[in-house]
Design a protein around this motif. Structure first.
Motif, PDB file in Angstrom:
ATOM      1  N   UNK A  13     -37.349 -15.632  49.182  1.00 25.49           N
ATOM      2  CA  UNK A  13     -39.046 -15.148  50.171  1.00 25.49           C
ATOM      3  C   UNK A  13     -39.657 -16.313  50.260  1.00 25.49           C
ATOM      4  N   UNK A  14     -40.173 -16.228  51.554  1.00 24.92           N
ATOM      5  CA  UNK A  14     -40.503 -15.914  52.490  1.00 24.92           C
ATOM      6  C   UNK A  14     -38.707 -16.906  52.699  1.00 24.92           C
ATOM      7  N   UNK A  15     -38.096 -16.043  53.978  1.00 26.06           N
ATOM      8  CA  UNK A  15     -37.068 -16.850  54.538  1.00 26.06           C
ATOM      9  C   UNK A  15     -36.633 -17.417  56.171  1.00 26.06           C
ATOM     10  N   UNK A  16     -36.890 -18.148  56.259  1.00 21.21           N
ATOM     11  CA  UNK A  16     -36.637 -19.582  57.482  1.00 21.21           C
ATOM     12  C   UNK A  16     -35.797 -19.559  58.139  1.00 21.21           C
ATOM     13  N   UNK A  17     -35.773 -19.640  58.812  1.00 21.92           N
ATOM     14  CA  UNK A  17     -34.112 -19.828  60.218  1.00 21.92           C
ATOM     15  C   UNK A  17     -33.111 -21.029  59.745  1.00 21.92           C
ATOM     16  N   UNK A  18     -34.524 -22.714  59.990  1.00 22.49           N
ATOM     17  CA  UNK A  18     -33.617 -23.684  58.849  1.00 22.49           C
ATOM     18  C   UNK A  18     -32.985 -23.315  57.316  1.00 22.49           C
ATOM     19  N   UNK A  19     -33.408 -22.388  56.236  1.00 20.33           N
ATOM     20  CA  UNK A  19     -32.928 -22.045  55.062  1.00 20.33           C
ATOM     21  C   UNK A  19     -31.588 -21.214  55.837  1.00 20.33           C
ATOM     22  N   UNK A  20     -31.292 -19.697  56.410  1.00 21.03           N
ATOM     23  CA  UNK A  20     -30.682 -19.417  56.522  1.00 21.03           C
ATOM     24  C   UNK A  20     -29.459 -19.890  57.236  1.00 21.03           C
ATOM     25  N   UNK A  21     -29.198 -20.658  58.740  1.00 25.66           N
ATOM     26  CA  UNK A  21     -28.504 -21.929  59.358  1.00 25.66           C
ATOM     27  C   UNK A  21     -27.658 -22.780  57.705  1.00 25.66           C
ATOM     28  N   UNK A  36     -35.185 -18.376  66.197  1.00 25.30           N
ATOM     29  CA  UNK A  36     -35.092 -19.595  66.411  1.00 25.30           C
ATOM     30  C   UNK A  36     -33.711 -19.906  65.764  1.00 25.30           C
ATOM     31  N   UNK A  37     -33.312 -19.446  65.334  1.00 27.36           N
ATOM     32  CA  UNK A  37     -31.555 -19.331  64.733  1.00 27.36           C
ATOM     33  C   UNK A  37     -30.083 -20.127  65.739  1.00 27.36           C
ATOM     34  N   UNK A  38     -30.652 -19.654  67.320  1.00 26.88           N
ATOM     35  CA  UNK A  38     -29.373 -19.978  67.970  1.00 26.88           C
ATOM     36  C   UNK A  38     -29.950 -21.912  68.108  1.00 26.88           C
ATOM     37  N   UNK A  39     -30.717 -22.417  68.048  1.00 32.77           N
ATOM     38  CA  UNK A  39     -31.220 -23.531  68.112  1.00 32.77           C
ATOM     39  C   UNK A  39     -31.117 -24.256  66.821  1.00 32.77           C
TER      40      UNK A  39
END
Length: 467
Positions: free
Chosen positions: A216-224, A262-265
């Protein structure tokens, strides 16, 4: 190249009202209308509407690239049509973008796949017709209630013509195998299986707003990055969750929708694409058979049926309900059929669970699992009486089986007739196409005849004059 399959479930609990023993035989209405209207309206406002608007925005911002899948239970559709029709409208708008695939599931969100094959087939067919009516799609992939799957269920689903089925990537089933491949049913290789990555799925649906979580906190960049760093041969990442995770489990104040948008990009930058379940089943080769002897689900740590069938009360309730399933099926009474759908819904059994971690302690109107069991069995007692009034218990098994056989034969005859009608219609259409050019030919000749000048008649020879 890695691809992500993003799937959302929409199901709404049907809340039963307080039903006393003395109501049996006098009150045949079992539902808490106020609570049903309140809960679906609140869920729509806090989750479904903003989440679907975000998905529509994602689809329009990434045309042809962003893709997802949905399934709706029949109970949820009925509740949405009655109390939150704007959600149906948004799903139709999302469908128009061409980014979404609608899957089949059971109408009741119940356990007919475990208890009664004919009821199961009937439920799935009714749901498919509803999906076709609302969204113009004929489901090719199946998703069972609570993602329940076993070899026996897979064989049944394959016999119904589905190309694939969603299932849980449970550790005790996979062993050393990875959920990031397409597998197939061991009893029928034609049915492909897409297994949920429960860790990546629950990072979004359960842990995203947990401040005690190490990530935490989770960002889209990290998840990708997590997806991109999976082994190169792991090409399929299945992220399955309930739609109400976006807004209910994870409140809008957590910026969950901004994360999703933010995930698709972020995926695109890393060469990760989106795919629908049908695309995966048609393009990906199976990595081999998957054997699931005992049913798995996507709930609790054990990933089994214990949240619904883990104690004596739950098993007693479900056995009692399905003991009259065949009678409900042959009675063709719309009211009884709807009540049977609602009484099958999984939450009715879930409220009876005695597992400490099950369902997060939420029991609706009930004070305890025993309270839930008592209320449900009171209702079931009245319902069974109504069914037996239509088809009394003194009808023996042979007579009941005879009725069921007659209904089945009539259904088979109607199916054959429909096929014959369709075949004849196609033959007529082909015949009309062949005759069409012939019909035009004379008209063309007539038109040409009208435009060409008429030929002058040859002058007659004069007879020689007489001398």
């Amino acid at each position: 190249m890695k691809t992500v399959c993003l799937y959302f479930e929409i199901h709404q609990n049907i809340h039963l009202k307080r039903y006393r023993f003395f109501d049996i035989g006098t009150d045949h209405y079992y539902y808490d209308d106020y609570e049903n209207a309140r809960s679906i309206t609140e869920t729509a406002e806090r989750s479904y509407v903003p989440a679907l608007e975000a998905l529509i925005e994602m689809a329009k911002a990434n045309p042809g690239e962003f893709k997802c899948a949905f399934s709706l239970s029949g109970c949820a559709i009925e509740q949405l049509e009655n109390h939150a029709p704007q959600v149906i409208g948004l799903l139709q708008e999302l469908n128009e973008t061409g980014c979404v695939e609608f899957l089949a599931e059971t109408y009741s969100h119940g356990f007919s796949s475990l208890k009664n094959e004919e009821i199961f087939r009937d439920e799935v067919q009714r749901l498919c017709k509803k999906v076709k009516l609302l969204f113009g799609q004929e489901p090719k992939i199946f998703r069972n209630s609570a993602l329940i799957y076993s070899d026996e269920i897979g064989e049944l689903v394959a016999s119904m013509g589905f190309k694939g089925m969603l299932a849980e990537g449970a550790k005790h089933v996979l062993g050393w195998k990875s959920p990031h491949y397409v597998y197939n049913c061991c009893r029928n290789p034609k049915l492909k299986l897409l297994l949920r990555d429960y860790s990546l799925s629950e990072d979004i649906s359960f842990r995203f707003n947990d401040s005690s979580w190490s990530e935490y906190p989770l960002f889209a960049e990290t998840y990708a990055d997590w997806v991109a760093k999976l082994p190169e041969q792991d090409q399929v990442v299945n992220i399955f969750m309930e739609l109400c995770a976006l807004g209910i489990f994870q409140p809008l104040s957590s910026n969950i929708l901004e994360f999703m948008k933010a995930l698709p990009a972020q995926f695109k930058q890393r060469g990760i694409t989106f795919s629908t379940p049908s695309e995966l089943c048609s393009k990906m080769k199976s990595a081999g058979d998957l054997t699931v002897t005992y049913p798995t689900s996507w709930v609790d740590e054990e990933r089994d049926l214990s949240p619904w069938l883990g104690n004596v009360m739950q098993r007693e309730a479900i056995d009692k309900l399905y003991s009259i399933a065949d009678r409900v099926r042959i009675c063709r009474d719309r009211r009884l059929q709807q009540d049977f759908d609602y009484l099958q819904a999984s939450n009715n059994l879930r409220f009876m669970s005695t597992k400490p971690s099950s369902y997060g302690g939420y029991r609706g109107i009930y004070d305890s699992p025993y309270d839930a069991f008592t209320n449900y069995m009171n209702i079931l007692g009245d319902f069974i009486t109504r069914v037996n009034d239509r088809y009394p218990l003194d009808i023996d098994n042979e007579e009941l089986n005879s009725l069921l056989t007659t209904i089945k034969n009539q259904g088979d005859e109607l199916t054959l007739k429909d096929k014959e009608i369709s075949k004849l219609q196609n033959m007529l259409a082909q015949a009309d196409k062949k005759e069409a050019p012939k019909a035009k030919a004379p008209k063309k000749a007539e038109a040409e005849a009208e435009t060409k000048p008429a030929k002058k008649a040859a002058p007659k020879k004069k007879a020689p004059a007489k001398k």
